[in-house]
Enzyme design. Structure first.
Site, short mmCIF file in Angstrom:
data_model
loop_
_atom_site.label_atom_id
_atom_site.label_comp_id
_atom_site.label_asym_id
_atom_site.label_seq_id
_atom_site.Cartn_x
_atom_site.Cartn_y
_atom_site.Cartn_z
N TRP A 18 0.89 -1.16 0.00
CA TRP A 18 0.00 0.00 0.00
C TRP A 18 0.93 1.20 0.00
O TRP A 18 1.62 1.47 0.98
CB TRP A 18 -0.88 -0.03 1.25
CG TRP A 18 -1.99 0.95 1.26
CD1 TRP A 18 -3.24 0.78 0.72
CD2 TRP A 18 -2.00 2.25 1.87
NE1 TRP A 18 -4.00 1.90 0.94
CE2 TRP A 18 -3.28 2.82 1.65
CE3 TRP A 18 -1.06 3.00 2.57
CZ2 TRP A 18 -3.64 4.08 2.10
CZ3 TRP A 18 -1.41 4.27 3.03
CH2 TRP A 18 -2.68 4.79 2.80
N GLY A 52 5.34 -1.08 6.87
CA GLY A 52 5.60 -0.02 7.85
C GLY A 52 6.19 1.20 7.17
O GLY A 52 6.24 1.28 5.94
N GLU A 103 -21.81 7.48 11.36
CA GLU A 103 -21.29 6.19 10.91
C GLU A 103 -21.92 5.80 9.57
O GLU A 103 -21.24 5.28 8.68
CB GLU A 103 -21.53 5.11 11.99
CG GLU A 103 -21.30 3.68 11.55
CD GLU A 103 -19.90 3.39 10.98
OE1 GLU A 103 -18.99 4.21 11.12
OE2 GLU A 103 -19.76 2.32 10.35
N LYS A 133 -19.96 4.91 6.05
CA LYS A 133 -20.14 3.65 5.32
C LYS A 133 -20.46 3.92 3.86
O LYS A 133 -19.88 3.33 2.95
CB LYS A 133 -21.28 2.88 5.98
CG LYS A 133 -21.21 1.42 6.08
CD LYS A 133 -20.16 0.79 6.95
CE LYS A 133 -18.97 1.56 7.34
NZ LYS A 133 -18.09 1.10 8.29
N LYS A 164 -7.64 -2.11 5.35
CA LYS A 164 -8.42 -2.63 6.48
C LYS A 164 -7.72 -2.37 7.81
O LYS A 164 -8.33 -2.04 8.80
CB LYS A 164 -8.64 -4.14 6.28
CG LYS A 164 -9.43 -4.81 7.38
CD LYS A 164 -10.89 -4.38 7.35
CE LYS A 164 -11.73 -5.04 8.42
NZ LYS A 164 -13.01 -4.30 8.57
#
Ligand code: F6R
Length: 596
Positions: free
Chosen positions: A75, A102, A473, A477, A591
């Protein structure tokens, strides 16, 4: 964010390439933009590129046999996603090959101090690790010493897999702040960023601590401190079932996980109640009883669950509670009360922003409780206490069942503190599980509403009181998986500015679950409607109007977020489905956010 797998050994004729590729597929949920593996076969062979693991599969020469390899999903942090920046990275001689999860914070200083004349191939911080190991080995250090030497120089976070072409009977790993586990097998050993990437091959694991250096061969795992002292640590059995990580009949993990919410609530009831009483670690109960203020620290969806938790702790248990954005806490540190209790909410238990706060408050000597879905995760290991969510693996990037599970666990904690009758809460949670089921059974309704209304560029969720927190929230989403720009507002705030954005056809979704706000929120619905908005109303039955499109059976009002959030999860799902998007892996997201 970034994933690592590594393997050495001879498991039942299994081929290392397949093990690495399957492991990387299991790590896809973490979010990535490039993937690569390297294997040893009479020399090191690297296959890597920008794009998905499925693309990498096509590049890998499956005919080359091997029993040693490391793999990586990247990523991007330093340098764009590209073949050149994909891992693994090598030093110039090709002797050392490295994969890294990292961020190295002092990479510029290290380049200037040690590698000024080095000709880098990539833009990554990882390449300096390979280059430094090579440099120290050239100066006479053994590979092990050189790696520990480099570990000592690195500032930031790293989980590393390192192959040395000169010793293909072993490979190395190291960890600081980024997650990494060892999987112990018969005639083989593995490393992986999480249990899911390994569980298909073994259920025996060893946890690793920060600043540890590991040497893996087919028959041995040796753990050392950064100073080279041998560390003895027992392995443990991981209970994760390999089938938990499969989609089964579902097209997307997100839909499966939305549907799993009733089971998750029932499991929480089974874990946190006995027949007629609460079943919570007495030390946690005592810490809550003794605290004068709770500080909830979290990020994203977990933080949104924290807002509901604040309502629960304050209205049920009478404990003043503050919610803090983890990434802001370090700079905007609040004044801390005399007897604080810090609660870290985290699905993954690995979020770097939250961990930075945990490290800080531990230094100050404050007590901490982590509420997480992942046993043995960093936040769990490092806090004084842990409460698990038992929600089962959550794979879709958009968190759903972890949110409801976090709220359920906090409700139980608050109710226990307030001496609520356990039987009453147990019964109510069982009812809530059934109500969620009745919502998820009615998927066509949400598909039709999403197809009809959620087709614009902007959207608003509104609510008052606890419904406002649900609106926040719900908007996260929808925006994260459908890319519709969505905001969650306190309904009363709209007219103080944001109502200017309402135009013909703008979808506005209102949540109504509390009697004392029903009329006011309905006035706000009228205000936006008369300015052209298309409205959807989600309400509890006893407060509903004939025109409300989504009516939910009544539950205890204070626990309403457990049910009112579910329609919004389904609306988000179908909005993204209608747009043909990759629901489980939305663009740019990871995630497990393991960098600050
Ligand atoms: C959104 C989402 C994220 C996470 C956030 C914190 O659907 O999943 O906002 O909630 O990155 O992650 P955890 O809960 O693992 O600390």
């Amino acid at each position: 964010m970034c994933g690592i797998v590594g393997y050495i050994g001879f498991k039942d004729g299994l081929d290392v390439k397949e093990i690495l590729l399957t492991g990387l597929e299991k790590l896809e949920y973490r979010g990535y933009d490039s993937a690569g593996i390297c294997i040893y076969n009479d020399g090191v062979k690297i296959f890597k590129d920008e794009g998905r693991v499925a693309h990498l599969r096509q590049l890998v020469d499956m005919d080359v046999p091997s029993n040693l390899g490391i793999g990586h999903t990247r990523w991007a942090t330093h340098g764009i996603p590209s073949q050149r920046n994909s891992h693994p990275h090598q030093c110039h001689t090709g002797r050392f090959t490295v994969v890294h999860n990292g961020v190295i914070e002092n990479e510029i200083e290290l380049r200037e101090q040690y590698l000024e004349d080095y000709d880098f191939i990539s833009d990554t911080d990882t390449e300096i690790i390979a280059a430094l190991i090579e440099k120290f080995v050239a100066q006479g250090e053994s590979a092990s010493l050189a790696i520990r030497h480099v570990m000592g120089l690195l500032e930031g976070s790293y989980a590393l897999g390192i192959m040395d072409a000169a010793t293909p009977d072993k490979f190395y790993a190291a960890k600081n702040k980024s997650p990494l586990l060892v999987g112990v097998g018969k005639n083989f050993n593995m490393i992986g960023s999480d249990a899911m990437s390994i569980i298909k091959y073994t259920d025996e694991f060893i946890e690793l601590h920060d600043e540890e250096f590991i040497v893996l061969s087919a028959n041995e795992v040796a753990i050392y401190s950064i100073l080279g002292t041998r560390v003895d640590r027992l392995s443990y059995k991981e209970t994760l079932d390999a089938s938990d990580t499969e989609k089964g009949v579902y097209p997307y993990y997100m839909l499966k996980e939305i549907d799993e919410q009733p089971f998750a609530i029932r499991r929480i009831v089974a874990e946190y109640f006995t027949e007629n009483t609460y079943n919570i670690n007495p030390e946690i109960v005592e810490s809550l009883a003794n605290t004068d203020r709770i500080y909830i620290v979290a990020a994203g969806t977990s933080m949104n669950a924290g807002f509901v938790g604040k309502q629960l702790f304050e209205s049920i248990a009478n404990i003043p509670t503050e919610v803090h954005i983890a990434s802001e806490f370090v700079y905007n540190t609040p004044l801390i009360s005399k007897r604080p209790l810090f609660i870290f909410l985290s699905q993954s238990g690995e979020t770097a922003d939250s961990r930075a706060v945990l490290v800080k408050i531990k230094k100050l000597g404050y007590k901490s409780l982590t509420i997480t879905n992942v046993k043995g995760s960093t936040l769990s290991r490092e806090a004084d206490y842990t409460l698990l969510l038992y929600a089962g693996v959550e794979i879709a990037v958009a968190s759903t069942k972890a949110y409801t599970s976090q709220i359920a666990v906090m409700a139980i904690l608050a109710a226990n503190e307030a001496n609520w009758d356990a039987k009453v809460l147990k019964k109510e949670l069982a009812l809530i599980a059934n109500v969620i089921e009745s919502i998820t059974d009615n998927k066509l309704l949400f598909k039709e509403l999403a197809d009809k209304y959620l087709i614009k560029r902007n959207c608003f969720y509104i609510g008052r009181h606890i419904d406002y927190y649900v609106a926040i929230e719900a908007s996260l989403k929808l925006k994260e998986i459908s890319y519709i720009q969505t905001e969650g507002f306190a309904a009363g705030e709209l007219k103080h500015g944001t109502i200017a954005l309402i135009e013909n056809g703008t979808p506005v979704i209102a949540v109504i679950s509390q009697e004392n706000i029903n009329l006011n929120t309905r006035s706000n619905i009228k205000e936006v409607k008369s300015r052209g908005a298309e409205t959807i109303v989600i309400s509890l039955k006893s407060l509903s109007a004939a025109t409300d499109q989504i009516v939910i059976d009544d539950v205890f009002p204070v626990l309403a977020p457990l049910v009112t959030i579910v329609p919004t999860q389904l609306l988000a799902y179908y909005a993204a489905l209608g747009r043909g998007l990759d629901i489980d892996k939305p663009r740019n997201l990871a995630k497990s956010v393991t960098v600050e």
